[in-house]
Design a protein around this motif. Structure first.
Motif, PDB file in Angstrom:
ATOM      1  N   MET A   1       0.819  -1.189   0.000  1.00 39.00           N
ATOM      2  CA  MET A   1       0.000   0.000   0.000  1.00 39.00           C
ATOM      3  C   MET A   1       0.865   1.256   0.000  1.00 39.00           C
ATOM      4  SD  MET A   1      -3.161  -0.649  -0.055  1.00 39.00           S
ATOM      5  CE  MET A   1      -4.503  -1.659   0.389  1.00 39.00           C
ATOM      6  N   LYS A   2       2.046   1.131  -0.553  1.00 35.20           N
ATOM      7  CA  LYS A   2       2.949   2.276  -0.606  1.00 35.20           C
ATOM      8  C   LYS A   2       2.403   3.358  -1.533  1.00 35.20           C
ATOM      9  CE  LYS A   2       7.693   3.442  -1.702  1.00 35.20           C
ATOM     10  NZ  LYS A   2       8.969   2.972  -2.197  1.00 35.20           N
ATOM     11  N   TRP A   3       1.679   2.944  -2.560  1.00 36.95           N
ATOM     12  CA  TRP A   3       1.161   3.918  -3.517  1.00 36.95           C
ATOM     13  C   TRP A   3       0.145   4.857  -2.874  1.00 36.95           C
ATOM     14  CZ3 TRP A   3      -3.991   4.223  -4.759  1.00 36.95           C
ATOM     15  CH2 TRP A   3      -4.788   3.135  -4.412  1.00 36.95           C
ATOM     16  N   ILE A   4      -0.549   4.373  -1.862  1.00 34.87           N
ATOM     17  CA  ILE A   4      -1.526   5.223  -1.176  1.00 34.87           C
ATOM     18  C   ILE A   4      -0.797   6.342  -0.447  1.00 34.87           C
ATOM     19  CG2 ILE A   4      -3.254   5.305   0.661  1.00 34.87           C
ATOM     20  CD1 ILE A   4      -4.048   2.464  -0.121  1.00 34.87           C
ATOM     21  N   ARG A   5       0.316   5.996   0.210  1.00 35.99           N
ATOM     22  CA  ARG A   5       1.093   7.028   0.897  1.00 35.99           C
ATOM     23  C   ARG A   5       1.670   8.024  -0.099  1.00 35.99           C
ATOM     24  NH1 ARG A   5       4.687   3.220   4.539  1.00 35.99           N
ATOM     25  NH2 ARG A   5       5.126   2.638   2.441  1.00 35.99           N
ATOM     26  N   GLU A   6       2.142   7.517  -1.242  1.00 37.53           N
ATOM     27  CA  GLU A   6       2.687   8.414  -2.258  1.00 37.53           C
ATOM     28  C   GLU A   6       1.605   9.341  -2.811  1.00 37.53           C
ATOM     29  OE1 GLU A   6       4.582   5.965  -5.160  1.00 37.53           O
ATOM     30  OE2 GLU A   6       6.244   5.446  -3.835  1.00 37.53           O
ATOM     31  N   ARG A   7       0.410   8.793  -3.001  1.00 34.80           N
ATOM     32  CA  ARG A   7      -0.706   9.614  -3.485  1.00 34.80           C
ATOM     33  C   ARG A   7      -1.053  10.699  -2.482  1.00 34.80           C
ATOM     34  NH1 ARG A   7      -6.244   7.010  -2.903  1.00 34.80           N
ATOM     35  NH2 ARG A   7      -5.620   7.574  -0.833  1.00 34.80           N
ATOM     36  N   ASP A   8      -1.139  10.307  -1.200  1.00 34.07           N
ATOM     37  CA  ASP A   8      -1.464  11.281  -0.162  1.00 34.07           C
ATOM     38  C   ASP A   8      -0.391  12.360  -0.067  1.00 34.07           C
ATOM     39  OD1 ASP A   8      -3.780   9.916   0.363  1.00 34.07           O
ATOM     40  OD2 ASP A   8      -2.959   8.806   2.080  1.00 34.07           O
ATOM     41  N   ALA A   9       0.866  11.969  -0.235  1.00 34.21           N
ATOM     42  CA  ALA A   9       1.956  12.943  -0.202  1.00 34.21           C
ATOM     43  C   ALA A   9       1.854  13.899  -1.377  1.00 34.21           C
ATOM     44  CB  ALA A   9       3.299  12.225  -0.217  1.00 34.21           C
ATOM     45  N   LEU A  10       1.514  13.380  -2.529  1.00 41.65           N
ATOM     46  CA  LEU A  10       1.358  14.231  -3.709  1.00 41.65           C
ATOM     47  C   LEU A  10       0.209  15.214  -3.516  1.00 41.65           C
ATOM     48  CD1 LEU A  10       2.175  14.915  -6.594  1.00 41.65           C
ATOM     49  CD2 LEU A  10       0.581  13.176  -7.369  1.00 41.65           C
ATOM     50  N   ILE A  11      -0.869  14.750  -2.937  1.00 44.19           N
ATOM     51  CA  ILE A  11      -2.009  15.633  -2.674  1.00 44.19           C
ATOM     52  C   ILE A  11      -1.604  16.728  -1.693  1.00 44.19           C
ATOM     53  CG2 ILE A  11      -4.299  15.749  -1.593  1.00 44.19           C
ATOM     54  CD1 ILE A  11      -4.814  12.932  -2.768  1.00 44.19           C
ATOM     55  N   ALA A  12      -0.856  16.353  -0.643  1.00 44.00           N
ATOM     56  CA  ALA A  12      -0.419  17.342   0.345  1.00 44.00           C
ATOM     57  C   ALA A  12       0.512  18.370  -0.290  1.00 44.00           C
ATOM     58  CB  ALA A  12       0.280  16.636   1.504  1.00 44.00           C
ATOM     59  N   GLN A  13       1.429  17.905  -1.130  1.00 45.60           N
ATOM     60  CA  GLN A  13       2.337  18.836  -1.799  1.00 45.60           C
ATOM     61  C   GLN A  13       1.576  19.765  -2.733  1.00 45.60           C
ATOM     62  OE1 GLN A  13       5.150  16.288  -3.711  1.00 45.60           O
ATOM     63  NE2 GLN A  13       6.355  15.928  -1.845  1.00 45.60           N
ATOM     64  N   THR A  14       0.596  19.231  -3.426  1.00 43.99           N
ATOM     65  CA  THR A  14      -0.203  20.046  -4.338  1.00 43.99           C
ATOM     66  C   THR A  14      -0.984  21.101  -3.577  1.00 43.99           C
ATOM     67  OG1 THR A  14      -0.414  18.152  -5.818  1.00 43.99           O
ATOM     68  CG2 THR A  14      -1.942  19.967  -6.168  1.00 43.99           C
ATOM     69  N   LEU A  15      -1.578  20.713  -2.455  1.00 43.27           N
ATOM     70  CA  LEU A  15      -2.320  21.676  -1.643  1.00 43.27           C
ATOM     71  C   LEU A  15      -1.401  22.758  -1.104  1.00 43.27           C
ATOM     72  CD1 LEU A  15      -4.775  19.345   0.295  1.00 43.27           C
ATOM     73  CD2 LEU A  15      -5.326  20.980  -1.495  1.00 43.27           C
ATOM     74  N   ALA A  16      -0.199  22.377  -0.659  1.00 38.84           N
ATOM     75  CA  ALA A  16       0.751  23.366  -0.154  1.00 38.84           C
ATOM     76  C   ALA A  16       1.149  24.329  -1.261  1.00 38.84           C
ATOM     77  CB  ALA A  16       1.979  22.656   0.409  1.00 38.84           C
ATOM     78  N   PHE A  17       1.332  23.812  -2.458  1.00 42.37           N
ATOM     79  CA  PHE A  17       1.688  24.673  -3.593  1.00 42.37           C
ATOM     80  C   PHE A  17       0.558  25.642  -3.909  1.00 42.37           C
ATOM     81  CE2 PHE A  17       1.522  25.402  -8.218  1.00 42.37           C
ATOM     82  CZ  PHE A  17       2.684  26.141  -8.357  1.00 42.37           C
ATOM     83  N   VAL A  18      -0.670  25.148  -3.943  1.00 42.18           N
ATOM     84  CA  VAL A  18      -1.822  25.996  -4.239  1.00 42.18           C
ATOM     85  C   VAL A  18      -1.947  27.086  -3.174  1.00 42.18           C
ATOM     86  CG1 VAL A  18      -4.343  26.032  -4.366  1.00 42.18           C
ATOM     87  CG2 VAL A  18      -3.061  24.254  -5.556  1.00 42.18           C
ATOM     88  N   GLN A  19      -1.748  26.719  -1.931  1.00 45.65           N
ATOM     89  CA  GLN A  19      -1.846  27.704  -0.856  1.00 45.65           C
ATOM     90  C   GLN A  19      -0.743  28.745  -0.963  1.00 45.65           C
ATOM     91  OE1 GLN A  19      -1.882  25.280   2.641  1.00 45.65           O
ATOM     92  NE2 GLN A  19      -4.040  24.716   2.398  1.00 45.65           N
TER      93      GLN A  19
END
Length: 125
Positions: A1-19
């Motif tokens: 389930m490593k891909w789930i963590r990678e997906r969540d990390a990508l979402i967090a990075q994207t949100l930080a960038f948008v902010q």
């Protein structure tokens, strides 16, 4: 389930960038969402980029030359052109003959209608 963590990390990075681009902090959670839900906990995972060097790139294969038909003799080319021209003329003569026949038939019908004195159809207003 490593891909789930990678997906969540990508979402967090994207949100930080948008902010950082918009300059404001939006609340990511829906109102009333519990803080222990999966959407509330986002862990940042470092993602490694691996560059694989395959070796020197090979040039694309050259296309094979197209084989042309052998050159025709002048008389053969001439006879083919004469045959095509004759065929074209036959088609044109047939079309002209059909047009003449249609015109003659239409004029015959028109003259017969005039001779019979058929009343005109009433004009609709």
């Amino acid at each position: 389930m490593k891909w789930i963590r990678e997906r969540d990390a990508l979402i967090a990075q994207t949100l930080a960038f948008v902010q950082s681009v918009t300059g404001r902090k939006d609340d990511v959670l829906e109102p009333g969402a519990p803080s222990d839900s999966p959407a509330a906990t986002v862990e940042i995972v470092a993602i490694e980029t691996v560059t694989v060097e395959v070796g020197s790139p090979q040039p694309p294969p050259r296309p094979q030359p197209v084989q042309l038909a052998p050159a025709r003799a002048g008389s053969d080319f001439r006879s083919e052109m004469q045959a095509r021209i004759a065929n074209f003329r036959k088609h044109q003569e047939r079309f002209e003959r059909e047009r003449e026949e249609y015109c003659a038939a239409t004029l015959t019908k028109l003259r017969a209608a005039i001779r019979d004195g058929s009343p005109r159809p009433p004009a609709e207003n």
